[in-house]
Motif scaffolding. Sequence first.
Motif, PDB file in Angstrom:
ATOM      1  N   ALA A   1       0.829  -1.209   0.000  1.00  0.00           N
ATOM      2  CA  ALA A   1       0.000   0.000   0.000  1.00  0.00           C
ATOM      3  C   ALA A   1       0.864   1.261   0.000  1.00  0.00           C
ATOM      4  O   ALA A   1       1.989   1.271   0.503  1.00  0.00           O
ATOM      5  N   HIS A   2       0.301   2.312  -0.559  1.00  0.00           N
ATOM      6  CA  HIS A   2       0.915   3.641  -0.490  1.00  0.00           C
ATOM      7  C   HIS A   2      -0.024   4.554   0.285  1.00  0.00           C
ATOM      8  O   HIS A   2      -1.189   4.721  -0.088  1.00  0.00           O
ATOM      9  N   LEU A   3       0.467   5.131   1.378  1.00  0.00           N
ATOM     10  CA  LEU A   3      -0.321   6.011   2.233  1.00  0.00           C
ATOM     11  C   LEU A   3       0.078   7.455   1.984  1.00  0.00           C
ATOM     12  O   LEU A   3       1.241   7.825   2.141  1.00  0.00           O
ATOM     13  N   ASP A   4      -0.883   8.263   1.569  1.00  0.00           N
ATOM     14  CA  ASP A   4      -0.673   9.660   1.218  1.00  0.00           C
ATOM     15  C   ASP A   4      -1.334  10.534   2.273  1.00  0.00           C
ATOM     16  O   ASP A   4      -2.560  10.530   2.407  1.00  0.00           O
ATOM     17  N   LEU A   5      -0.543  11.270   3.042  1.00  0.00           N
ATOM     18  CA  LEU A   5      -1.048  12.081   4.153  1.00  0.00           C
ATOM     19  C   LEU A   5      -0.936  13.559   3.807  1.00  0.00           C
ATOM     20  O   LEU A   5       0.174  14.077   3.640  1.00  0.00           O
ATOM     21  N   VAL A   6      -2.071  14.231   3.717  1.00  0.00           N
ATOM     22  CA  VAL A   6      -2.092  15.608   3.234  1.00  0.00           C
ATOM     23  C   VAL A   6      -2.572  16.603   4.290  1.00  0.00           C
ATOM     24  O   VAL A   6      -2.165  17.757   4.304  1.00  0.00           O
TER      25      VAL A   6
END
Length: 328
Positions: free
Chosen positions: A228-233
């Motif tokens: 998985a790739h977790l993108d935190l914005v």
Amino acid sequence: MCSSSSSTPVFISTESLCSILTHQSLISHFQSTLPKVSTFLHSPIRQHFSLSPSSSLLLMPSWSSSPSFPYIGVKLVTHFPHNSERNLPGVQGSYVLFSSITGQTIASMDSTELTLYRTSCVSGLASTYLARNDSEVLVMVGAGALAPHLIRAHFSARPTLRRVIIWNRTAEKATTLAKKLRGSDGFEGVSFEGSENLDEVVGLGDIVSCATNSETPLVKGERLKPGAHLDLVGSFKHSMKECDDEAIRRGRVFVDNEVALEEAGELVGAFERGVIKKDEIGGNLVELVRGDKVGRSSLEEITVFKSVGSAVVDMLAAQLVYETYTRS
């Protein structure tokens, strides 16, 4: 009496800005220009003023020391998270562009839309290096103004995506956004759905993108699937966090720029608790684009990208809008 000016600044309407920018074009612009301009664009740490316990004013200046890029830019931003109750964007502002040769004002534009585009496209650019090439499922955490932009940016980076699951604290907003995007331009054949239980769906995500103001962790690291790739914005203050320590522990962490190490609640807290050390950060966006640092290293690796924004990408987005507008 007002003195005359040799040139009149242009005002670029929101409508014009949105007709100029696409997520694909801005991602490509960032990819081609970030490594070059990072050597001569100067961007001090943004000034952040608390107007109330929940609302903020941010000032983000940047200027060029190269005549090949003759700009000074300043973004003025307000953050009023309770605006969702008024059916207004939580983040609003203006961007002003000056000539770095004469100091004259040359353009102004709505930085609300500019910020939505630049923020999402930074995440999209990161996905080209950190998400799996065969990513099919995107879990979107949050259904605010940024969510549709992030969805489009991730699709631009990973056109293999075929299913989008949207979660929001107010389930109705997630369902409404899913209905709005279903079948819209660029999303033909893509499945959109809302979910009321994030814990149940987060493990389905090849990409999990978060854009919330949460001060309690939403994404539990134990539920992220391998690869998985977790993108935190969302977070830009120590009190804000969108994932727990386990997500940081399991993932290989990258940031958009070094300020994230000082501002992002997920990382600051993890450093304090010994979950991760600063020298264990995998790299920043410029290093990824230049190839100085390797992004995803295996199909099973979990990657994490934390962005807090920077005046450099604001400037590049404003430059693309201004130069396209004046050429047309």
